[in-house]
Scaffold this motif. Sequence first.
Motif, PDB file in Angstrom:
ATOM      1  N   ILE A 224      -4.948   4.458  -6.469  1.00 31.66           N
ATOM      2  CA  ILE A 224      -4.830   5.920  -7.049  1.00 31.66           C
ATOM      3  C   ILE A 224      -6.126   6.659  -6.612  1.00 31.66           C
ATOM      4  CG2 ILE A 224      -4.359   7.649  -8.752  1.00 31.66           C
ATOM      5  CD1 ILE A 224      -2.314   5.834  -9.804  1.00 31.66           C
ATOM      6  N   ARG A 225      -7.133   6.173  -7.224  1.00 28.41           N
ATOM      7  CA  ARG A 225      -8.546   6.694  -6.985  1.00 28.41           C
ATOM      8  C   ARG A 225      -8.879   6.949  -5.484  1.00 28.41           C
ATOM      9  NH1 ARG A 225      -9.668   3.727 -11.493  1.00 28.41           N
ATOM     10  NH2 ARG A 225     -10.930   2.073 -10.320  1.00 28.41           N
ATOM     11  N   LYS A 226      -8.609   5.920  -4.763  1.00 26.36           N
ATOM     12  CA  LYS A 226      -9.019   5.948  -3.228  1.00 26.36           C
ATOM     13  C   LYS A 226      -8.081   7.092  -2.727  1.00 26.36           C
ATOM     14  CE  LYS A 226      -9.291   3.154   0.681  1.00 26.36           C
ATOM     15  NZ  LYS A 226      -8.803   1.684   1.121  1.00 26.36           N
ATOM     16  N   LEU A 227      -6.945   7.091  -2.961  1.00 32.05           N
ATOM     17  CA  LEU A 227      -5.889   8.118  -2.290  1.00 32.05           C
ATOM     18  C   LEU A 227      -6.332   9.614  -2.794  1.00 32.05           C
ATOM     19  CD1 LEU A 227      -2.628   6.196  -2.720  1.00 32.05           C
ATOM     20  CD2 LEU A 227      -3.721   6.737  -0.135  1.00 32.05           C
ATOM     21  N   GLU A 228      -6.648   9.610  -3.864  1.00 30.43           N
ATOM     22  CA  GLU A 228      -6.926  10.863  -4.529  1.00 30.43           C
ATOM     23  C   GLU A 228      -8.348  11.396  -3.852  1.00 30.43           C
ATOM     24  OE1 GLU A 228      -7.020  10.738  -8.731  1.00 30.43           O
ATOM     25  OE2 GLU A 228      -5.148  11.100  -9.040  1.00 30.43           O
ATOM     26  N   LEU A 229      -9.145  10.639  -3.703  1.00 31.59           N
ATOM     27  CA  LEU A 229     -10.491  10.938  -3.006  1.00 31.59           C
ATOM     28  C   LEU A 229     -10.262  11.303  -1.685  1.00 31.59           C
ATOM     29  CD1 LEU A 229     -12.923   8.359  -4.275  1.00 31.59           C
ATOM     30  CD2 LEU A 229     -13.134  10.636  -4.717  1.00 31.59           C
ATOM     31  N   GLY A 230      -9.346  10.611  -0.910  1.00 31.29           N
ATOM     32  CA  GLY A 230      -9.004  11.155   0.441  1.00 31.29           C
ATOM     33  C   GLY A 230      -8.250  12.414   0.499  1.00 31.29           C
ATOM     34  N   GLN A 231      -7.333  12.535  -0.386  1.00 33.00           N
ATOM     35  CA  GLN A 231      -6.553  13.656  -0.562  1.00 33.00           C
ATOM     36  C   GLN A 231      -7.539  15.134  -0.723  1.00 33.00           C
ATOM     37  OE1 GLN A 231      -3.621  14.982  -3.530  1.00 33.00           O
ATOM     38  NE2 GLN A 231      -2.466  14.032  -2.037  1.00 33.00           N
TER      39      GLN A 231
ATOM     40  N   GLY B  23       0.873  -1.439  -0.059  1.00 30.39           N
ATOM     41  CA  GLY B  23      -0.039   0.131  -0.082  1.00 30.39           C
ATOM     42  C   GLY B  23       0.893   1.270   0.099  1.00 30.39           C
ATOM     43  N   SER B  24       0.186   2.345  -0.482  1.00 31.14           N
ATOM     44  CA  SER B  24       1.004   3.828  -0.509  1.00 31.14           C
ATOM     45  C   SER B  24      -0.109   4.703   0.217  1.00 31.14           C
ATOM     46  CB  SER B  24       0.994   4.154  -2.042  1.00 31.14           C
ATOM     47  OG  SER B  24       1.636   3.105  -2.790  1.00 31.14           O
TER      48      SER B  24
ATOM     49  N   GLU C  91      -1.096  17.278  -6.443  1.00 28.13           N
ATOM     50  CA  GLU C  91      -0.414  16.357  -7.321  1.00 28.13           C
ATOM     51  C   GLU C  91      -0.645  15.966  -8.852  1.00 28.13           C
ATOM     52  OE1 GLU C  91       1.921  14.288  -3.592  1.00 28.13           O
ATOM     53  OE2 GLU C  91       0.137  13.818  -4.317  1.00 28.13           O
ATOM     54  N   SER C  92      -1.824  16.447  -9.275  1.00 26.00           N
ATOM     55  CA  SER C  92      -2.196  15.904 -10.521  1.00 26.00           C
ATOM     56  C   SER C  92      -3.560  16.754 -10.811  1.00 26.00           C
ATOM     57  CB  SER C  92      -2.537  14.511 -10.683  1.00 26.00           C
ATOM     58  OG  SER C  92      -3.705  14.137  -9.913  1.00 26.00           O
TER      59      SER C  92
ATOM     60  N   ALA D  13       3.314   8.260  -4.785  1.00 23.15           N
ATOM     61  CA  ALA D  13       3.817   7.067  -4.701  1.00 23.15           C
ATOM     62  C   ALA D  13       3.325   5.922  -5.641  1.00 23.15           C
ATOM     63  CB  ALA D  13       4.111   6.607  -3.277  1.00 23.15           C
ATOM     64  N   ALA D  14       1.617   6.241  -5.230  1.00 26.67           N
ATOM     65  CA  ALA D  14       0.686   5.267  -6.133  1.00 26.67           C
ATOM     66  C   ALA D  14       0.733   5.491  -7.483  1.00 26.67           C
ATOM     67  CB  ALA D  14      -0.567   5.482  -5.552  1.00 26.67           C
ATOM     68  N   GLN D  15       1.154   6.678  -8.063  1.00 26.26           N
ATOM     69  CA  GLN D  15       1.113   7.009  -9.241  1.00 26.26           C
ATOM     70  C   GLN D  15       2.500   6.383  -9.874  1.00 26.26           C
ATOM     71  OE1 GLN D  15       0.658  11.356  -8.952  1.00 26.26           O
ATOM     72  NE2 GLN D  15      -1.632  10.967  -9.806  1.00 26.26           N
ATOM     73  N   ARG D  16       3.625   6.735  -9.062  1.00 25.89           N
ATOM     74  CA  ARG D  16       4.984   6.099  -9.676  1.00 25.89           C
ATOM     75  C   ARG D  16       4.602   4.680  -9.783  1.00 25.89           C
ATOM     76  NH1 ARG D  16       7.265  10.005  -5.809  1.00 25.89           N
ATOM     77  NH2 ARG D  16       7.285   8.240  -4.272  1.00 25.89           N
ATOM     78  N   LEU D  17       3.879   4.035  -9.041  1.00 28.73           N
ATOM     79  CA  LEU D  17       3.595   2.573  -9.195  1.00 28.73           C
ATOM     80  C   LEU D  17       2.924   2.401 -10.209  1.00 28.73           C
ATOM     81  CD1 LEU D  17       4.108  -0.262  -8.285  1.00 28.73           C
ATOM     82  CD2 LEU D  17       1.997   0.059  -6.676  1.00 28.73           C
ATOM     83  N   SER D  18       2.082   3.117 -10.596  1.00 30.29           N
ATOM     84  CA  SER D  18       1.192   2.851 -11.700  1.00 30.29           C
ATOM     85  C   SER D  18       1.957   3.022 -12.971  1.00 30.29           C
ATOM     86  CB  SER D  18      -0.103   3.853 -11.962  1.00 30.29           C
ATOM     87  OG  SER D  18      -0.805   3.548 -12.907  1.00 30.29           O
ATOM     88  N   LYS D  19       2.843   3.855 -13.118  1.00 25.39           N
ATOM     89  CA  LYS D  19       3.671   4.173 -14.349  1.00 25.39           C
ATOM     90  C   LYS D  19       4.866   3.019 -14.265  1.00 25.39           C
ATOM     91  CE  LYS D  19       3.478   9.100 -14.139  1.00 25.39           C
ATOM     92  NZ  LYS D  19       4.231  10.719 -14.111  1.00 25.39           N
ATOM     93  N   ASP D  20       5.150   2.444 -13.170  1.00 22.23           N
ATOM     94  CA  ASP D  20       6.182   1.445 -13.288  1.00 22.23           C
ATOM     95  C   ASP D  20       5.240   0.176 -13.784  1.00 22.23           C
ATOM     96  OD1 ASP D  20       7.870   2.116 -10.217  1.00 22.23           O
ATOM     97  OD2 ASP D  20       7.967   3.070 -12.434  1.00 22.23           O
TER      98      ASP D  20
END
Length: 985
Positions: A859-866, A810-811, A891-892, A816-823
């Motif tokens: 990412i969606r979950k973290l973005e909604l929380g942020q 988890g991130s 961040e985006s 960090a989550a976006q970096r993982l998605s890009k990876d």
Amino acid sequence: MAVSMAAAAGRLRRAIRRSPLWGGPSRRPLSSEPPAAQARAVRDAFLNFFRDRHGHRLVPSASVRPRGDPSLLFVNAGMNQFKPIFLGTVNPRSEMAGFRRVANSQKCVRAGGRHSDLEDVGRDLSHHTFFEMLGNWAFGGEYFKEEACSMAWELLTQVYGIPEDRLWVSYFGGDPKAGLDPDLESRDIWLSLGVRDSHVLSFGPEENFWEMGDTGPCGPCTEIHYDLAGRVGAPQLVELWNLVFIQHNREADGSLQPLPQRHVDTGMGLERLVAVLQGTRSTYDTDLFSPLLKAIHQGCRAPPYLGRVGAADEGRTDMAYRVVADHIRTLSVCIADGVYPGMSGAPLVLRRILRRAVRFSTEVLRAPPGFLGSLVPVVVETLGDAYPELQKNSAQIAHLVSEDEAAFLASLQRGRQIIDRTLRRLGPSELFPAEVAWSLSLAGNLGLPLDLLELMLEEKGVQLDSAGLARLAQEEAQHRSQQSEPVQEQGLQLNVHALGELQRRGVPPTDDSPKYNYSLRPSGGYEFSACEAQVLQLYTEDGTAVASVGKGQRCGLLLDKTNFYAEQGGQASDRGYLVRVGQEDVLFPVAQAQVCGGFILHEAVAPEGLKVGDQVQLHVDEAWRLRCMEKHTATHLLSWALRQTLGPHTEQRGSHLSPERLRFDVATQAPLTPEQLRAVEGTVQDAVGQDEPVYMEDVALALTAHVPGLRSLDEVYPDPVRVVSVGVPVARALDPASQAALRTSVELCCGTHLLRTGAVGDLVIVGERQLTKGTTRLLAVTGEQAQQAREVGQNLAQEVEAATERLSRGSQDVAAAQRLSKDVGRLTDAVDTALMPQWQRRELQAALKALQRRANAAIRKLELGQAAQKTQELLQRHSQGPLIVDTVAAESLSVLVKVVRQLCERAPGTSVLLLSPQPRGHVLCACQVAQSATPAFTAEAWALAVCSPMGGKAWGSRVVAQGTGTTADLGAALSTARAYALDQL
């Protein structure tokens, strides 16, 4: 044949005496009465006549898949399989080289290419895409005009009992422009046989001069016609039989030269002959088609077939009957011969035929789903005795037809949905996107023909982006060329005259047995022997025979013997060099070797002069040859492993190997699963690990005829033929009682092979795709390349495993989550393109697809929380009101949009615009206009008013919009946003 010529002829005479008189145009329903002069008896009588009375050898029909002839999509004439004889390129050791007089009934397909009847089928009573060509041939002057005409007349009048006064003949009347005299010899032969002078007609080259193509063998022909009118009114002639006398060769400059040997090539369509003998003007009213038409009527909700054409055929019902009946015969025959509906070449034409049949059966005849497949047994019943492959493959044919029928109907429905959705998104004058059209036709495998797609768009008033489509087609062609083996340039060739001159001089075929002169050293390496030879003939680039060549000249060398492997059997040609004996310091590079009628022609560039009679020493490129040997032995092991994994009836459809990689086409019902691919590789690895000996031996062809498990391809093999056996001596492998060929790889093959399997090192299948329906193409590498491929696969698998572990932990932040998605995206690209095991690629692709979904959800979950946290902070800073304009750290753009959306949900009457500063002066913008705002206040205009002064852009709708820009003065941008909104409010 099981039926003797005399018996068949007697039955035919009795049947013809019972047949009714000629009727008018076909306008009758199907009759339950058995037809006169059944087609099966007509075919038997032809073959037995030539075998029993005139000593012809009966040869089976060739496959409708042309063998080694890229100029043809399908075999479209009986002479196709005999082209090597006409061209003088037949292997002198092959069975075909011994042919003198032969006869057969050849399966022919005329659809696509120069000779296509596809669009005419159904419109009249005679056109077909599949038909049977009855033919007899005489090669090398075995007999010529007089015998050919006499035999034809005898068969038609005495065996078939056709009245002589109903027959007319035509002959070649000459061509002054080409300097060709009239064929008066043929005319006089017909007159001597009793043909009336008034029934002998002369015509020009368009009607009575036959040519194989723009160049090649050709000659005058004489045709036999039947008079449908039957002495009532003016003659109505239809061609029955064409007798071609091949005596010239059309040169590249258009001139005609006499051939060194003359041949007879005749062809008569069975369908038309049967119609004549059964007393009908329509081939569809014969017993070749009546069972099909009856089955169509019983299986559909359409009225019975009445044989109507043109305007009389209301609703095109009878046309649909004819289309479906013709096309299911073509489909059945082609699939039985290994041609499946596909995406290019002959498979593409077959797909068009299938879809044409589906359209007429469903839309006109109102056939139920799966109807076409139900007609296959009827085809097998009418044609299976003559062509046993139909009986053997009946179930597979019905399965493929039904599967493709269902796929087309489903694809058409999905295609319409995609088109409609795309059109809704287009502006008034926009072109239909080429990418969408391409996906509908090829990439997405929906298989909608582009002409059909253009028609559908035209009906809606939309144009297709043709330029974009052409660009995509070019890119696809480049991609295909990279994925398959490189196409070797057409090298120097020996034409029919050069071959004829060599044969006239008694020059023996090139002894290429030294190509097998290699051995294993004690160290395990290979030793390739040089070969000393004499220059027998030299040729210039244009094929002219010369006694010598000069410095720097590209030339062809004909030697008495060679150790070079000439490209054949799917193996690339050797390359290397030669030296003159006594002058070993001058190398003559040899780019390739080609086989031409038993002679091996070496293509070289002469650094110094070379002349006929010189003694030379040949050296193959040992590294090149060894890698070809590795690939060829690996190909045999791969073929055997596929049979072990998929079943003993698995058939090879073709192969090609070069030093870089091998390609193998295999008949499959469905794509291979990762488990099957891995099992195939494992079986090959086992054989390689055991380092089994590879036995090779020339044996009599007859000894290979009945060996269970012995692999041979649809090729003409020489006699004696070379047998390659892995792990078992050839003598034991060919003993039917040993069953050895069922337990290891035993094949007929002229290629060069390793002496032990261990030198393959390893084999990895690195590519797999559906070449056509029912055919899978595998790409494989061996040795060090295979080992590297495995290492790449292992490394990528470890990276995927690591990414999975990172996601499981988890991130805590979006970055960090976006970096993982890009990876994950980068890994996906790497797995898609890497040279690695295909089974592993498929497994990793599935894992990465699931991983990407999980990463995006995280990412969606973290973005909604942020966004919720930032929304709360902004609400605390701004009192209730109609407007919020502010900056926020995001961040985006995705996070910024979510903040705007949540603010508007929490404060429904508020219009919101937020800016988020990014590195290097970049700015993100997102806004949403309250539902209660005036209609003139739109989010897209608001965002554009803010982003344009920053040199950016904006997009969106009346309610929500977003944009980007670049500025060092964020305050000015905020002021612009407030001023614009207040003015609108």
